[in-house]
Write an enzyme that holds these catalytic residues in place. Structure first.
Site, PDB file in Angstrom:
ATOM      1  N   HIS A 125     -19.253 -38.251   6.945  1.00 37.25           N
ATOM      2  CA  HIS A 125     -18.629 -37.448   8.004  1.00 37.25           C
ATOM      3  C   HIS A 125     -19.277 -36.062   8.086  1.00 37.25           C
ATOM      4  O   HIS A 125     -19.670 -35.612   9.181  1.00 37.25           O
ATOM      5  CB  HIS A 125     -17.131 -37.309   7.720  1.00 37.25           C
ATOM      6  CG  HIS A 125     -16.409 -36.405   8.668  1.00 37.25           C
ATOM      7  ND1 HIS A 125     -15.682 -36.869   9.744  1.00 37.25           N
ATOM      8  CD2 HIS A 125     -16.298 -35.052   8.728  1.00 37.25           C
ATOM      9  CE1 HIS A 125     -15.164 -35.854  10.407  1.00 37.25           C
ATOM     10  NE2 HIS A 125     -15.522 -34.729   9.810  1.00 37.25           N
ATOM     11  N   GLU A 126     -19.420 -35.405   6.951  1.00 37.82           N
ATOM     12  CA  GLU A 126     -19.933 -34.030   6.976  1.00 37.82           C
ATOM     13  C   GLU A 126     -21.401 -33.973   7.403  1.00 37.82           C
ATOM     14  O   GLU A 126     -21.827 -33.017   8.050  1.00 37.82           O
ATOM     15  CB  GLU A 126     -19.749 -33.376   5.600  1.00 37.82           C
ATOM     16  CG  GLU A 126     -18.293 -33.257   5.159  1.00 37.82           C
ATOM     17  CD  GLU A 126     -17.411 -32.498   6.134  1.00 37.82           C
ATOM     18  OE1 GLU A 126     -17.920 -31.616   6.847  1.00 37.82           O
ATOM     19  OE2 GLU A 126     -16.200 -32.807   6.208  1.00 37.82           O
ATOM     20  N   HIS A 129     -21.653 -33.560  11.017  1.00 35.49           N
ATOM     21  CA  HIS A 129     -21.572 -32.165  11.462  1.00 35.49           C
ATOM     22  C   HIS A 129     -22.919 -31.463  11.293  1.00 35.49           C
ATOM     23  O   HIS A 129     -23.360 -30.720  12.181  1.00 35.49           O
ATOM     24  CB  HIS A 129     -20.517 -31.408  10.654  1.00 35.49           C
ATOM     25  CG  HIS A 129     -19.105 -31.755  11.005  1.00 35.49           C
ATOM     26  ND1 HIS A 129     -18.662 -31.869  12.304  1.00 35.49           N
ATOM     27  CD2 HIS A 129     -18.020 -31.994  10.219  1.00 35.49           C
ATOM     28  CE1 HIS A 129     -17.363 -32.163  12.303  1.00 35.49           C
ATOM     29  NE2 HIS A 129     -16.960 -32.257  11.059  1.00 35.49           N
ATOM     30  N   HIS A 135     -15.895 -33.391  16.177  1.00 31.12           N
ATOM     31  CA  HIS A 135     -14.914 -34.422  15.845  1.00 31.12           C
ATOM     32  C   HIS A 135     -14.691 -35.392  17.003  1.00 31.12           C
ATOM     33  O   HIS A 135     -14.917 -35.047  18.161  1.00 31.12           O
ATOM     34  CB  HIS A 135     -13.594 -33.765  15.432  1.00 31.12           C
ATOM     35  CG  HIS A 135     -13.646 -33.177  14.058  1.00 31.12           C
ATOM     36  ND1 HIS A 135     -12.916 -32.072  13.671  1.00 31.12           N
ATOM     37  CD2 HIS A 135     -14.370 -33.540  12.962  1.00 31.12           C
ATOM     38  CE1 HIS A 135     -13.184 -31.798  12.406  1.00 31.12           C
ATOM     39  NE2 HIS A 135     -14.065 -32.669  11.958  1.00 31.12           N
TER      40      HIS A 135
END
Lengths: 194, 132
Positions: A125-126, A129, A135
């Site tokens: 997930h990170e 980013h 998101h």
């Protein structure tokens, strides 16, 4: 999927990215391997490549575990709550909460501790980013903001792939499928996509 | 703390696992409605401020369930595909207390998280879509 305001991305002359771990954390090879696997999820579907290097100061992406106030104005809050955060391109900073009970391998869903968090799930997930994704409202997507403890979700969803390929294009070797083990995906209610 | 395998988690961690997560206290607001005043609502506003749903960051948030909190709740519920009630219903609180990424959902007052859909989409459905 969504992007950060202004749609920041790694420029075309910086597609072969390096990453390094905060030396003070003294991470084991086993922990580092989790991130290697997480980076691979994104490199499978894009032309981006990721290589681990020893030089923390010169790496494009830096990864560190911190507790509490660690100087970026976004202090961590102990067990659960905020698990990690990462900065938009081309900052390259990925911070994880050192107070979490990070499970490196094994079936986290069978953990006897209710606060066990799957490290690779959060890492994938990170990294999204770091590459420019914000998101997503799609619960099945990696870029959905929350994850329940004792849950594993490491495979990119269509929503993630569409978003990242809009930023960087497609890996010429990508065959349209990233899910090697369907049991690793969370079950989804199958919300309609538009 | 790293655990190479779930079987490596020591007993003392298991014994301490009942400690409260940072946002568990928000569960006490179940059923709280606009117009009410509850001690601790300022901390919930700080939560929404942190994740971008309340844009300004005053030195002290009030303990009032005011229009600002209701608006933040509706935006949050929309982003997480919950029923847009503007109230602290059980479904919304369950989502709020879940562990999550520290990055904001709304940046500079703009959320593209739910495809930028306005709340009117949910109430009137005036959005033309093409399935693919």
């Amino acid at each position: 999927f969504s992007f950060f305001p202004g749609t920041p991305r790694w420029p075309s002359n910086r597609q072969d990215l390096t990453y390094s771990f905060l030396p003070a954390n003294g991470l084991t090879d086993e922990v580092k391997a989790v991130f290697t696997s997480a980076f691979q999820k994104w490199s499978t579907v894009t032309p981006l490549t990721f290589t681990q290097v020893d030089s923390y100061s010169s790496a494009d992406i830096t990864i560190g575990f911190y507790t509490g106030d660690h100087g970026d104005g976004e202090p961590f809050d102990g067990v659960l709550g905020t698990l990690a955060h990462a900065f938009s391109p081309t900052s390259g900073r990925l911070h994880l909460d050192g107070d979490e009970n990070w499970v490196v391998s094994g079936d986290v869903t069978k953990a006897s501790v209710s606060t066990a968090v799957d490290l690779e799930s959060v890492a994938v997930h990170e990294i999204g980013h770091l590459l420019g994704l914000g998101h997503s409202s799609v619960e099945d997507a990696i870029m959905y903001p929350s994850i329940t403890s004792r849950t594993r979700k490491v495979e990119l969803a269509d929503d993630d792939i569409q978003g990242i390929q809009l930023l960087y294009g497609t890996n010429p070797n990508y065959n349209g499928s990233t899910t090697s083990n369907t049991q690793e995906r969370e079950s989804s209610g199958g919300d309609p996509r538009y | 703390r790293f655990f190479p395998n779930i079987t490596d988690i020591p007993p003392w961690i298991k014994n301490n696992a009942t400690s409260k997560a940072p946002w568990d206290a928000f569960n006490k607001f179940a059923g709280c409605r606009p117009g009410e005043k509850r001690e601790g609502l300022s901390q919930l506003k700080q939560y929404f401020n942190h994740f971008g749903y309340i844009p300004n960051s005053p030195s002290n948030f009030s303990e009032d369930f005011d229009d600002e909190l209701e608006k933040a709740l509706k935006s949050y519920q929309q982003n997480f595909k919950l029923n847009v009630t503007g109230q602290l219903d059980d479904q919304t609180l369950q989502q709020i207390v879940r562990p999550r990424c520290g990055n904001a959902d709304v940046i500079n007052g703009t959320s593209s998280m739910n495809s930028g859909r306005s709340s009117s989409f949910h109430t009137t459905g005036h959005l033309h879509t093409t399935a693919h």
